[in-house]
Write a protein that holds these residues in place. Structure first.
Motif, PDB file in Angstrom:
ATOM      1  N   ARG A  36      15.350 -11.637   1.123  1.00  0.00           N
ATOM      2  CA  ARG A  36      13.990 -11.255   1.489  1.00  0.00           C
ATOM      3  C   ARG A  36      13.437 -12.157   2.594  1.00  0.00           C
ATOM      4  O   ARG A  36      12.847 -11.691   3.566  1.00  0.00           O
ATOM      5  CB  ARG A  36      13.082 -11.330   0.256  1.00  0.00           C
ATOM      6  CG  ARG A  36      11.700 -10.753   0.456  1.00  0.00           C
ATOM      7  CD  ARG A  36      10.820 -10.980  -0.758  1.00  0.00           C
ATOM      8  NE  ARG A  36      10.532 -12.406  -0.957  1.00  0.00           N
ATOM      9  CZ  ARG A  36       9.584 -13.075  -0.296  1.00  0.00           C
ATOM     10  NH1 ARG A  36       8.831 -12.444   0.574  1.00  0.00           N
ATOM     11  NH2 ARG A  36       9.384 -14.362  -0.510  1.00  0.00           N
ATOM     12  N   TYR A  54      11.960  -3.375   6.224  1.00  0.00           N
ATOM     13  CA  TYR A  54      12.357  -2.963   4.866  1.00  0.00           C
ATOM     14  C   TYR A  54      12.737  -1.491   4.835  1.00  0.00           C
ATOM     15  O   TYR A  54      13.662  -1.093   4.138  1.00  0.00           O
ATOM     16  CB  TYR A  54      11.231  -3.252   3.862  1.00  0.00           C
ATOM     17  CG  TYR A  54      11.447  -4.557   3.130  1.00  0.00           C
ATOM     18  CD1 TYR A  54      12.170  -4.608   1.944  1.00  0.00           C
ATOM     19  CD2 TYR A  54      10.945  -5.738   3.646  1.00  0.00           C
ATOM     20  CE1 TYR A  54      12.387  -5.808   1.297  1.00  0.00           C
ATOM     21  CE2 TYR A  54      11.158  -6.942   3.001  1.00  0.00           C
ATOM     22  CZ  TYR A  54      11.883  -6.973   1.826  1.00  0.00           C
ATOM     23  OH  TYR A  54      12.102  -8.166   1.190  1.00  0.00           O
ATOM     24  N   LEU A  65      19.724  -5.263  -1.009  1.00  0.00           N
ATOM     25  CA  LEU A  65      18.650  -6.249  -1.122  1.00  0.00           C
ATOM     26  C   LEU A  65      18.896  -7.178  -2.306  1.00  0.00           C
ATOM     27  O   LEU A  65      18.116  -8.088  -2.554  1.00  0.00           O
ATOM     28  CB  LEU A  65      17.302  -5.545  -1.287  1.00  0.00           C
ATOM     29  CG  LEU A  65      16.892  -4.645  -0.112  1.00  0.00           C
ATOM     30  CD1 LEU A  65      15.565  -3.954  -0.402  1.00  0.00           C
ATOM     31  CD2 LEU A  65      16.795  -5.441   1.181  1.00  0.00           C
TER      32      LEU A  65
END
Ligand code: FES
Length: 173
Positions: A36, A54, A65
């Motif tokens: 992230r 994203y 992710l």
């Protein structure tokens, strides 16, 4: 998180949104997934919003992710591989690793994935470990492959040598 590697990747392609896909591919190659913090940092440098990067990261199924294991084992369950025994390979790997497709072992060594056609139907059942394909897989071969990879996980250069030997075995089968 240290962003030196992320910055090196971006600098290699150029800090431009047009290069975002290539940047994400290299970040995933570097970390085996898209952390992230790395995404947020890359978005800033590429002139994108966090939401935009994203959306890109979640659009392509090849991006993850979630952290993945050192060895990502993809078992093809496309039509040809399914007929040739792909489900038995999945069952074998589930038993050997103690995880289901989509999961990673607690020690971080292995991730297991069931995927659709990998484009090598005549060589099925096909298993890909990281980027290395293994053709004509059988439950016995799958067991031996996992044993070798597991044993090698302690060595720093194990991936190439072990996968190469596994490919040799596949070729000579
Ligand atoms: S169905 Fe497995 S490679 Fe095509």
């Amino acid at each position: 998180m240290n962003f030196d590697r992320v910055d090196e990747i971006i600098d290699r392609y150029g800090a431009d949104q047009a290069n975002s896909l290539a940047v994400l591919q290299d970040i995933q190659r570097e970390y085996n997934y898209l952390p992230r913090e790395a995404l947020v940092h890359a978005a800033g440098r590429l002139g994108m919003t966090t939401g935009e990067i994203y959306r890109l990261a979640t659009f392509f199924s090849s991006f993850s992710l979630q952290p993945k294991g050192r060895f990502v084992c993809k078992v093809c369950l496309g039509t040809a591989c399914h007929v040739l025994g792909g489900p038995r390979i999945v069952e074998t790997l589930e038993r050997e690793l103690g995880i289901k497709p989509g999961e990673t072992t607690a020690d971080g060594k292995f991730s297991l994935e069931a995927v659709r056609c990998l484009g090598a139907c005549a060589l099925g059942p096909v298993v890909v470990v990281n980027e290395e394909p293994h053709a004509y897989m059988t439950p016995d071969k799958a067991t031996r492959l996992i044993q070798r990879l597991s044993a090698s996980a302690e060595g720093s250069d194990a991936t190439g040598a072990v996968v190469a030997s596994a490919v040799d075995e596949t070729a000579s089968a």
